[in-house]
Scaffold this motif. Sequence first.
Motif, PDB file in Angstrom:
ATOM      1  N   ASP A  83       1.045   8.627  -5.714  1.00 44.33           N
ATOM      2  CA  ASP A  83       0.648   7.352  -5.123  1.00 44.33           C
ATOM      3  C   ASP A  83       1.877   6.484  -4.855  1.00 44.33           C
ATOM      4  OD1 ASP A  83      -1.450   5.518  -4.281  1.00 44.33           O
ATOM      5  OD2 ASP A  83      -0.835   4.306  -6.005  1.00 44.33           O
ATOM      6  N   ALA A  84       2.899   6.640  -5.696  1.00 49.35           N
ATOM      7  CA  ALA A  84       4.151   5.900  -5.488  1.00 49.35           C
ATOM      8  C   ALA A  84       4.904   6.421  -4.260  1.00 49.35           C
ATOM      9  CB  ALA A  84       5.031   6.007  -6.734  1.00 49.35           C
ATOM     10  N   GLY A  85       4.505   7.606  -3.766  1.00 49.30           N
ATOM     11  CA  GLY A  85       5.131   8.181  -2.566  1.00 49.30           C
ATOM     12  C   GLY A  85       6.069   9.338  -2.882  1.00 49.30           C
ATOM     13  N   GLN A 134       5.796  11.907   2.244  1.00 45.06           N
ATOM     14  CA  GLN A 134       4.417  11.681   1.787  1.00 45.06           C
ATOM     15  C   GLN A 134       4.249  12.157   0.350  1.00 45.06           C
ATOM     16  OE1 GLN A 134       1.332  12.797   4.613  1.00 45.06           O
ATOM     17  NE2 GLN A 134       2.784  12.477   6.275  1.00 45.06           N
ATOM     18  N   GLY A 135       3.684  11.295  -0.448  1.00 45.83           N
ATOM     19  CA  GLY A 135       3.499  11.602  -1.864  1.00 45.83           C
ATOM     20  C   GLY A 135       2.526  12.756  -2.059  1.00 45.83           C
ATOM     21  N   GLY A 153       0.809  -1.219   0.000  1.00 45.57           N
ATOM     22  CA  GLY A 153       0.000   0.000   0.000  1.00 45.57           C
ATOM     23  C   GLY A 153       0.842   1.269   0.000  1.00 45.57           C
ATOM     24  N   LYS A 154       0.169   2.380  -0.230  1.00 47.35           N
ATOM     25  CA  LYS A 154       0.848   3.681  -0.279  1.00 47.35           C
ATOM     26  C   LYS A 154       1.562   3.988   1.043  1.00 47.35           C
ATOM     27  CE  LYS A 154       0.116   8.554  -1.258  1.00 47.35           C
ATOM     28  NZ  LYS A 154      -0.824   9.673  -1.365  1.00 47.35           N
ATOM     29  N   THR A 155       0.901   3.686   2.155  1.00 47.01           N
ATOM     30  CA  THR A 155       1.498   3.971   3.465  1.00 47.01           C
ATOM     31  C   THR A 155       2.812   3.210   3.634  1.00 47.01           C
ATOM     32  OG1 THR A 155      -0.732   4.216   4.285  1.00 47.01           O
ATOM     33  CG2 THR A 155       0.980   4.037   5.945  1.00 47.01           C
ATOM     34  N   ARG A 177       4.824   2.224   1.242  1.00 45.21           N
ATOM     35  CA  ARG A 177       5.831   2.857   0.368  1.00 45.21           C
ATOM     36  C   ARG A 177       6.360   4.133   1.016  1.00 45.21           C
ATOM     37  NH1 ARG A 177       2.186   1.046  -3.557  1.00 45.21           N
ATOM     38  NH2 ARG A 177       0.994   2.975  -3.675  1.00 45.21           N
ATOM     39  N   GLN A 178       5.433   4.921   1.584  1.00 41.14           N
ATOM     40  CA  GLN A 178       5.832   6.187   2.202  1.00 41.14           C
ATOM     41  C   GLN A 178       6.724   5.955   3.419  1.00 41.14           C
ATOM     42  OE1 GLN A 178       2.332   9.228   0.866  1.00 41.14           O
ATOM     43  NE2 GLN A 178       2.035   8.226   2.815  1.00 41.14           N
ATOM     44  N   ASP A 192      -7.684  13.153  -1.778  1.00 42.50           N
ATOM     45  CA  ASP A 192      -7.636  11.813  -1.205  1.00 42.50           C
ATOM     46  C   ASP A 192      -8.852  11.572  -0.315  1.00 42.50           C
ATOM     47  OD1 ASP A 192      -7.086   9.445   0.047  1.00 42.50           O
ATOM     48  OD2 ASP A 192      -4.938   9.869   0.253  1.00 42.50           O
TER      49      ASP A 192
END
Length: 214
Positions: free
Chosen positions: A101-103, A30-31, A19-21, A23-24, A127
């Motif tokens: 979204d990729a961060g 944060q993306g 998920g995005k979280t 990746r971040q 978002d």
Amino acid sequence: MMSVMGNPTNIFWHESTVGKTERQNLINQQGCVVWITGLSGSGKSTLACSLNRELHSRGKLSYVLDGDNVRHGLNKNLGFSSEDRTENIRRVGEVAKLFADAGLICIASLISPYRKDRDACRAMLTDANFIEAILLFCVFMNMSLEVCERRDPKGLYKLARAGKIKGFTGIDDPYEPPLNCEIMIEEKDGVCPTPCDMAGQVVSYLDENGFLHA
Ligand SMILES: Nc1ncnc2c1ncn2[C@@H]1O[C@H](COP(=O)(O)OS(=O)(=O)O)[C@@H](OP(=O)(O)O)[C@H]1O
Ligand SMILES: Nc1ncnc2c1ncn2[C@@H]1O[C@H](COP(=O)(O)OP(=O)(O)O)[C@@H](O)[C@H]1O
């Protein structure tokens, strides 16, 4: 039923297992999208470059989508009619959304002259999972046409004034200034901030709004 060109059916969203979280957290940021708008010659690319460098030196991952560059590839079939500019902005908005979204901190630098197109990108980057958090920050390069025309590094204003380019933004095509930008870059006492100061203004905004940490 078969899918129809231009009106796709029978396509389904496939959720990723990462998920995005996650990746971040991996890159501790944060993306989001920093959307730089303004006349040709207002300093968009200069700010984009300087901001990219400053973020990199702070260990933050960013990527620049510059109108001029994207028009060499993804958008090379587009010109400068209002329909083509709208499509140009829409595509860059969609790509920027993927980067966010990729961060990554995605820096989009385009004239983006029409308010409705910028508003559509802002809506695209809202978002819904986080109480309608907006992930797009608009930076308005508020430089007068006189300043931009005096700079004219590519000689395009000269050509537009001579009628050799039709539909040039600021000359015979409109630029609609933002009504709701988060950051404005402008001259103070007739002096334009340096590239470093412009980047500093955006970095402070990102920092204050928590984007430089996961
Ligand atoms: N008719 C016309 N109007 C405005 N600009 C023109 C035009 N023709 C070519 N150029 C060059 O294209 C660059 C702008 O591309 P963008 O993709 O940012 O434009 S837009 O957002 O789709 O309006 C712009 O680059 P920048 O100077 O970096 O803004 C110009 O070099
Ligand atoms: N803050 C600034 N101070 C002085 N000159 C600048 C500044 N920002 C940009 N310039 C100069 O103005 C010209 C246009 O800048 P550029 O970043 O290419 O604008 P845009 O991408 O909006 O067309 C370039 O020659 C650049 O060196």
